[in-house]
Design a protein around this motif. Structure first.
Motif, PDB file in Angstrom:
ATOM      1  N   LEU A   1      10.773  -0.731  -2.317  1.00  0.00           N
ATOM      2  CA  LEU A   1      10.440  -2.148  -2.493  1.00  0.00           C
ATOM      3  C   LEU A   1      11.526  -3.329  -2.445  1.00  0.00           C
ATOM      4  CD1 LEU A   1       7.990  -3.512  -3.300  1.00  0.00           C
ATOM      5  CD2 LEU A   1       8.196  -3.011  -5.808  1.00  0.00           C
ATOM      6  N   VAL A   2      12.413  -2.217  -3.108  1.00  0.00           N
ATOM      7  CA  VAL A   2      13.038  -3.608  -3.369  1.00  0.00           C
ATOM      8  C   VAL A   2      14.358  -3.788  -2.149  1.00  0.00           C
ATOM      9  CG1 VAL A   2      15.891  -3.656  -4.287  1.00  0.00           C
ATOM     10  CG2 VAL A   2      14.012  -2.703  -5.656  1.00  0.00           C
ATOM     11  N   LEU A   3      14.376  -2.984  -0.878  1.00  0.00           N
ATOM     12  CA  LEU A   3      14.898  -3.423   0.358  1.00  0.00           C
ATOM     13  C   LEU A   3      13.760  -4.022   0.833  1.00  0.00           C
ATOM     14  CD1 LEU A   3      15.799   0.307   1.707  1.00  0.00           C
ATOM     15  CD2 LEU A   3      17.067  -1.673   0.752  1.00  0.00           C
TER      16      LEU A   3
ATOM     17  N   ILE B   1       4.130   5.492  -5.076  1.00  0.00           N
ATOM     18  CA  ILE B   1       4.395   5.935  -6.851  1.00  0.00           C
ATOM     19  C   ILE B   1       2.871   6.408  -7.521  1.00  0.00           C
ATOM     20  CG2 ILE B   1       4.320   5.474  -9.137  1.00  0.00           C
ATOM     21  CD1 ILE B   1       5.778   2.593  -7.551  1.00  0.00           C
ATOM     22  N   ILE B   2       2.051   6.446  -6.653  1.00  0.00           N
ATOM     23  CA  ILE B   2       0.610   7.311  -7.319  1.00  0.00           C
ATOM     24  C   ILE B   2       0.564   9.068  -6.980  1.00  0.00           C
ATOM     25  CG2 ILE B   2      -1.762   7.922  -6.881  1.00  0.00           C
ATOM     26  CD1 ILE B   2      -2.653   4.781  -6.688  1.00  0.00           C
ATOM     27  N   TYR B   3       0.693   9.163  -5.797  1.00  0.00           N
ATOM     28  CA  TYR B   3       1.065  10.199  -5.566  1.00  0.00           C
ATOM     29  C   TYR B   3       2.209  11.270  -6.000  1.00  0.00           C
ATOM     30  CZ  TYR B   3       2.004  14.445  -2.503  1.00  0.00           C
ATOM     31  OH  TYR B   3       1.820  16.027  -1.461  1.00  0.00           O
TER      32      TYR B   3
ATOM     33  N   LYS C   1      11.586  11.802  -6.962  1.00  0.00           N
ATOM     34  CA  LYS C   1      12.569  11.645  -5.900  1.00  0.00           C
ATOM     35  C   LYS C   1      11.503  10.860  -4.896  1.00  0.00           C
ATOM     36  CE  LYS C   1      14.527  12.823  -1.614  1.00  0.00           C
ATOM     37  NZ  LYS C   1      14.285  11.691  -0.580  1.00  0.00           N
ATOM     38  N   ARG C   2      10.619  11.322  -5.191  1.00  0.00           N
ATOM     39  CA  ARG C   2       9.533  10.429  -4.307  1.00  0.00           C
ATOM     40  C   ARG C   2       8.683   8.621  -5.001  1.00  0.00           C
ATOM     41  NH1 ARG C   2       6.131  11.779  -0.261  1.00  0.00           N
ATOM     42  NH2 ARG C   2       6.174  14.056  -0.246  1.00  0.00           N
ATOM     43  N   ILE C   3       9.078   8.449  -6.131  1.00  0.00           N
ATOM     44  CA  ILE C   3       9.164   7.787  -7.332  1.00  0.00           C
ATOM     45  C   ILE C   3      10.328   6.693  -6.828  1.00  0.00           C
ATOM     46  CG2 ILE C   3       8.126   6.651  -9.132  1.00  0.00           C
ATOM     47  CD1 ILE C   3       7.166   9.009  -9.857  1.00  0.00           C
TER      48      ILE C   3
ATOM     49  N   ILE D   1       1.060  -1.264   0.104  1.00  0.00           N
ATOM     50  CA  ILE D   1       0.018   0.212   0.123  1.00  0.00           C
ATOM     51  C   ILE D   1       0.810   1.139  -0.028  1.00  0.00           C
ATOM     52  CG2 ILE D   1      -1.572   1.725   1.121  1.00  0.00           C
ATOM     53  CD1 ILE D   1      -2.889  -1.839   2.237  1.00  0.00           C
ATOM     54  N   ALA D   2       1.741   1.495   0.859  1.00  0.00           N
ATOM     55  CA  ALA D   2       2.451   2.040   1.244  1.00  0.00           C
ATOM     56  C   ALA D   2       3.308   3.205  -0.214  1.00  0.00           C
ATOM     57  CB  ALA D   2       3.486   2.169   2.345  1.00  0.00           C
ATOM     58  N   VAL D   3       3.586   1.813  -0.995  1.00  0.00           N
ATOM     59  CA  VAL D   3       4.835   1.631  -2.406  1.00  0.00           C
ATOM     60  C   VAL D   3       3.169   2.527  -3.319  1.00  0.00           C
ATOM     61  CG1 VAL D   3       5.616   0.537  -4.106  1.00  0.00           C
ATOM     62  CG2 VAL D   3       6.430   0.269  -1.745  1.00  0.00           C
TER      63      VAL D   3
END
Length: 100
Positions: free
Chosen positions: A80-82, A49-51, A71-73, A43-45
């Motif tokens: 997600l990678v972490l 990305i949407i924001y 930067k936010r994206i 949900i956070a990722v």
């Protein structure tokens, strides 16, 4: 006290608080926490990305807003990678892995 809590749940759902596997009570609890964490990260990722995409689309040529959106994206993708790296390390460290 916990034995009664981890006894028969009756129904099987995605978030098993008790008795879903043959692993025992603590593994069921850990899997439930891991499932909640996975859902929260997803949900956070997606939200980041949407924001970031909305901020990028409405920046109207302002380089400061554009850089903030990019930067936010980028930060959402890094998160997600972490998370996937944490999942892989846990599967490597725990005997039998998280998902058996």
């Amino acid at each position: 006290m916990f034995t009664k809590f981890f006894a028969d749940c009756g129904t099987t759902t995605f978030f098993q608080w008790c008795g879903g596997n043959d692993n025992g009570g603590i593994m069921d609890l850990l899997m439930t926490i891991f499932n909640w964490l996975s859902m929260g990260v997803a949900i956070a990722v997606v939200g980041g990305i949407i924001y970031g995409g909305i901020t990028y689309a409405t920046s109207s040529g302002d380089t400061g807003k554009t850089q903030e959106a990019v930067k936010r994206i980028r930060d959402a993708v890094i998160a997600l990678v972490l998370y996937f790296a944490m999942w892989a390390i846990l599967n490597w460290l725990l005997p039998g892995g998280i998902f058996n």
